[in-house]
Enzyme design. Sequence first.
Site, PDB file in Angstrom:
ATOM      1  N   ASP A  56     -32.060 -11.127  68.817  1.00  0.00           N
ATOM      2  CA  ASP A  56     -31.283 -12.333  68.545  1.00  0.00           C
ATOM      3  C   ASP A  56     -30.267 -12.443  69.675  1.00  0.00           C
ATOM      4  O   ASP A  56     -29.784 -11.420  70.183  1.00  0.00           O
ATOM      5  CB  ASP A  56     -30.563 -12.183  67.199  1.00  0.00           C
ATOM      6  CG  ASP A  56     -30.058 -13.507  66.659  1.00  0.00           C
ATOM      7  OD1 ASP A  56     -30.468 -13.872  65.552  1.00  0.00           O
ATOM      8  OD2 ASP A  56     -29.252 -14.174  67.341  1.00  0.00           O
ATOM      9  N   VAL A  60     -37.186 -18.509  64.312  1.00  0.00           N
ATOM     10  CA  VAL A  60     -35.907 -19.196  64.529  1.00  0.00           C
ATOM     11  C   VAL A  60     -35.739 -20.328  63.515  1.00  0.00           C
ATOM     12  O   VAL A  60     -36.700 -20.766  62.879  1.00  0.00           O
ATOM     13  CB  VAL A  60     -35.818 -19.771  65.967  1.00  0.00           C
ATOM     14  CG1 VAL A  60     -35.772 -18.652  66.988  1.00  0.00           C
ATOM     15  CG2 VAL A  60     -36.980 -20.705  66.245  1.00  0.00           C
ATOM     16  N   ALA A  69     -47.005 -26.160  50.169  1.00  0.00           N
ATOM     17  CA  ALA A  69     -46.660 -25.209  49.095  1.00  0.00           C
ATOM     18  C   ALA A  69     -45.233 -25.475  48.618  1.00  0.00           C
ATOM     19  O   ALA A  69     -44.981 -25.583  47.408  1.00  0.00           O
ATOM     20  CB  ALA A  69     -46.795 -23.772  49.607  1.00  0.00           C
ATOM     21  N   THR A 125     -33.097 -29.565  59.570  1.00  0.00           N
ATOM     22  CA  THR A 125     -33.343 -31.012  59.628  1.00  0.00           C
ATOM     23  C   THR A 125     -32.516 -31.609  60.767  1.00  0.00           C
ATOM     24  O   THR A 125     -31.346 -31.246  60.942  1.00  0.00           O
ATOM     25  CB  THR A 125     -32.935 -31.659  58.275  1.00  0.00           C
ATOM     26  OG1 THR A 125     -33.650 -30.993  57.229  1.00  0.00           O
ATOM     27  CG2 THR A 125     -33.275 -33.131  58.251  1.00  0.00           C
ATOM     28  N   CYS A 137     -34.871 -24.466  52.012  1.00  0.00           N
ATOM     29  CA  CYS A 137     -36.237 -24.884  52.368  1.00  0.00           C
ATOM     30  C   CYS A 137     -36.764 -26.123  51.659  1.00  0.00           C
ATOM     31  O   CYS A 137     -37.329 -27.002  52.321  1.00  0.00           O
ATOM     32  CB  CYS A 137     -37.188 -23.732  52.103  1.00  0.00           C
ATOM     33  SG  CYS A 137     -36.712 -22.275  53.014  1.00  0.00           S
ATOM     34  N   PHE A 138     -36.627 -26.182  50.342  1.00  0.00           N
ATOM     35  CA  PHE A 138     -37.345 -27.230  49.614  1.00  0.00           C
ATOM     36  C   PHE A 138     -37.032 -28.631  50.133  1.00  0.00           C
ATOM     37  O   PHE A 138     -37.925 -29.373  50.537  1.00  0.00           O
ATOM     38  CB  PHE A 138     -37.049 -27.138  48.109  1.00  0.00           C
ATOM     39  CG  PHE A 138     -37.830 -26.064  47.402  1.00  0.00           C
ATOM     40  CD1 PHE A 138     -38.789 -25.319  48.071  1.00  0.00           C
ATOM     41  CD2 PHE A 138     -37.618 -25.801  46.062  1.00  0.00           C
ATOM     42  CE1 PHE A 138     -39.513 -24.320  47.424  1.00  0.00           C
ATOM     43  CE2 PHE A 138     -38.335 -24.813  45.397  1.00  0.00           C
ATOM     44  CZ  PHE A 138     -39.279 -24.073  46.084  1.00  0.00           C
ATOM     45  N   ALA A 158     -39.693 -15.528  48.832  1.00  0.00           N
ATOM     46  CA  ALA A 158     -38.532 -16.238  48.299  1.00  0.00           C
ATOM     47  C   ALA A 158     -37.327 -15.316  48.331  1.00  0.00           C
ATOM     48  O   ALA A 158     -37.471 -14.088  48.229  1.00  0.00           O
ATOM     49  CB  ALA A 158     -38.808 -16.685  46.859  1.00  0.00           C
ATOM     50  N   GLU A 159     -36.145 -15.907  48.469  1.00  0.00           N
ATOM     51  CA  GLU A 159     -34.933 -15.093  48.516  1.00  0.00           C
ATOM     52  C   GLU A 159     -34.703 -14.433  47.156  1.00  0.00           C
ATOM     53  O   GLU A 159     -35.025 -15.001  46.117  1.00  0.00           O
ATOM     54  CB  GLU A 159     -33.734 -15.964  48.881  1.00  0.00           C
ATOM     55  CG  GLU A 159     -33.759 -16.331  50.336  1.00  0.00           C
ATOM     56  CD  GLU A 159     -32.545 -17.139  50.747  1.00  0.00           C
ATOM     57  OE1 GLU A 159     -31.436 -16.861  50.262  1.00  0.00           O
ATOM     58  OE2 GLU A 159     -32.725 -18.052  51.559  1.00  0.00           O
TER      59      GLU A 159
HETATM   60  C1  UGA Z   1     -38.858 -21.043  48.437  1.00  0.00           C
HETATM   61  C2  UGA Z   1     -40.315 -20.746  48.059  1.00  0.00           C
HETATM   62  O1  UGA Z   1     -40.367 -20.350  46.674  1.00  0.00           O
HETATM   63  C3  UGA Z   1     -40.912 -19.634  48.925  1.00  0.00           C
HETATM   64  O2  UGA Z   1     -42.294 -19.459  48.611  1.00  0.00           O
HETATM   65  C4  UGA Z   1     -40.767 -20.044  50.398  1.00  0.00           C
HETATM   66  O3  UGA Z   1     -41.261 -19.025  51.253  1.00  0.00           O
HETATM   67  C5  UGA Z   1     -39.290 -20.273  50.696  1.00  0.00           C
HETATM   68  O4  UGA Z   1     -38.786 -21.329  49.852  1.00  0.00           O
HETATM   69  C6  UGA Z   1     -39.167 -20.679  52.150  1.00  0.00           C
HETATM   70  O5  UGA Z   1     -39.733 -21.691  52.532  1.00  0.00           O
HETATM   71  O6  UGA Z   1     -38.564 -19.924  52.910  1.00  0.00           O
HETATM   72  P1  UGA Z   1     -36.506 -19.893  47.928  1.00  0.00           P
HETATM   73  O7  UGA Z   1     -35.937 -21.183  48.438  1.00  0.00           O
HETATM   74  O8  UGA Z   1     -35.978 -18.621  48.471  1.00  0.00           O
HETATM   75  O9  UGA Z   1     -38.103 -19.864  48.166  1.00  0.00           O
HETATM   76  O10 UGA Z   1     -36.280 -19.816  46.345  1.00  0.00           O
HETATM   77  P2  UGA Z   1     -37.070 -20.354  45.063  1.00  0.00           P
HETATM   78  O11 UGA Z   1     -37.251 -19.233  44.141  1.00  0.00           O
HETATM   79  O12 UGA Z   1     -38.275 -21.128  45.414  1.00  0.00           O
HETATM   80  O13 UGA Z   1     -36.001 -21.329  44.399  1.00  0.00           O
HETATM   81  C7  UGA Z   1     -35.625 -22.570  44.988  1.00  0.00           C
HETATM   82  C8  UGA Z   1     -34.739 -23.346  44.054  1.00  0.00           C
HETATM   83  O14 UGA Z   1     -35.462 -23.826  42.932  1.00  0.00           O
HETATM   84  C9  UGA Z   1     -33.564 -22.540  43.480  1.00  0.00           C
HETATM   85  O15 UGA Z   1     -32.406 -23.327  43.472  1.00  0.00           O
HETATM   86  C10 UGA Z   1     -34.021 -22.235  42.077  1.00  0.00           C
HETATM   87  O16 UGA Z   1     -32.955 -21.992  41.196  1.00  0.00           O
HETATM   88  C11 UGA Z   1     -34.776 -23.503  41.731  1.00  0.00           C
HETATM   89  N1  UGA Z   1     -35.753 -23.335  40.648  1.00  0.00           N
HETATM   90  C12 UGA Z   1     -36.799 -22.488  40.765  1.00  0.00           C
HETATM   91  C13 UGA Z   1     -35.606 -24.102  39.490  1.00  0.00           C
HETATM   92  O17 UGA Z   1     -34.672 -24.906  39.367  1.00  0.00           O
HETATM   93  N2  UGA Z   1     -36.547 -23.964  38.490  1.00  0.00           N
HETATM   94  C14 UGA Z   1     -37.590 -23.109  38.584  1.00  0.00           C
HETATM   95  O18 UGA Z   1     -38.408 -23.052  37.626  1.00  0.00           O
HETATM   96  C15 UGA Z   1     -37.719 -22.358  39.753  1.00  0.00           C
END
Ligand code: UGA
Length: 438
Positions: free
Chosen positions: A5, A58, A194, A62, A247-248, A134-135
């Site tokens: 890094d 890296v 995904a 957005t 991410c989402f 996932a985290e």
């Molecule tokens: C997400 C994906 O789950 C991973 O597969 C992906 O690799 C990752 O993004 C990424 O692109 O790096 P992450 O953001 O770490 O992982 O966490 P999630 O467990 O997916 O949760 C995301 C959000 O959704 C959190 O705020 C969580 O509380 C919420 N969530 C999750 C809900 O509100 N309801 C649920 O049933 C599940």
Amino acid sequence: MTVVDLNQQRIDAWNSDNLPIYEPGLDEVVKACRGKNLFFSTDCEAAIRAAQCIFVSVNTPTKKTGLGKGKAADLTYWESAARNIAAWSTSDKIIVEKSTVPVRTAEAIEKVLLRNCPAPGVHFDILSNPEFLAEGTAIDDLTTPDRVLIGGKIENDRGTAACAALVDVYANWVPRERILTANLWSAELSKLTANAMLAQRISSINAISALCECTGADVSQVSFAIGKDSRIGPKFLNASVGFGGSCFQKDILNLAYICECHGLQEVADYWYSVVGMNDYQKTRFVRRVVSAMFNTIRNKKIAMLGFAFKKDTGDTRETPAIDVAAGMIEDGAKIALYDPQVPEEQVRMDMGEEAMKSITCYKNPTDALKDAHAVTIMTEWDEFKTYDWKEIYEVMHKPAFVFDGRNILDHAHLSEIGFIVYALGKPIDPFLKSAEGA
Ligand code: UGA
């Protein structure tokens, strides 16, 4: 494995006893391997020269300005990493896209690599190996993944050989049948898809949670019932105050933007609506708080438990708590914040100085809850379930409200104690009936 890094402070932290991120199980892994087969360094040039395979991980945030701002992925860091790799490489390399990137990024990166490498005859094979961990569960997801996806130019021999080399790395601990290979563009698009599909499930159940509140249905029972259909499955059906994380939202906006660029406006709009529903859920939550508390929360102390975007992480990126806190502050609330992992400086960075005039961060929940009018649960930390809620009730103003944005508490028990409880997608407390429809 050498992790490089440009940021000296960050690398120093990785080489210290206090790793720069909190992730269950990570300390153990780093401490077991550091100095043996895992190194952290700022000497990018030496690491690039020595490597046969380079994972580029890296940031691809957005875009904040210019064409596609607020939607498209900003590939500045990717491009500059590619330029450095090209400049310093003197032997063939496999370049692995680990960062989440728009579909067909590999094509652009290949052009940058090919046109900027001064050393003669150097060949780059580009693979897409999206990260699905996932985290909070990163180490488990890494050691026992559902699948590993490797995309390459499988239509030619070089591409196939590069894929095989990476497959062999993962095959050290992942069963071969879980290691999938695909063409480059499918692998790149699978990552965005995904995340979009996972987020879409949450927005779908959150939409239903609003309808549950109007009809007396219970969203947990609906989730349970539909999750028993093996075609739907039980995961990612927990109604919440909204999804967060780095991410989402970013990935959906990026996916929708790519659709727009291809003239697929209807497809783009479909995915934008997933983000729209998430925003609605956060706004709806704030409206519930305000209307339940007699339409005014001005100068009322509202304890906010949790700020991280999910439990077992200190990460606050895009956490729904930011928007909920901002919404309540707009209505004049004084927020008493407690999160077991998020430090005050982080909250300050997320909320800004002006908002911080209305937020006090506490190091323990007791002080945050004392004399509060209401409690809002923003993160599903397990410790919140273990609190003595009877004792908490005693030290709060009455009527004492609990707004459970994660549906983790024992609501019947809280009502028995005397709390007025609002839980997402659950039958409305009779006390709140008059405020219903908020
Ligand atoms: C997400 C994906 O789950 C991973 O597969 C992906 O690799 C990752 O993004 C990424 O692109 O790096 P992450 O953001 O770490 O992982 O966490 P999630 O467990 O997916 O949760 C995301 C959000 O959704 C959190 O705020 C969580 O509380 C919420 N969530 C999750 C809900 O509100 N309801 C649920 O049933 C599940």
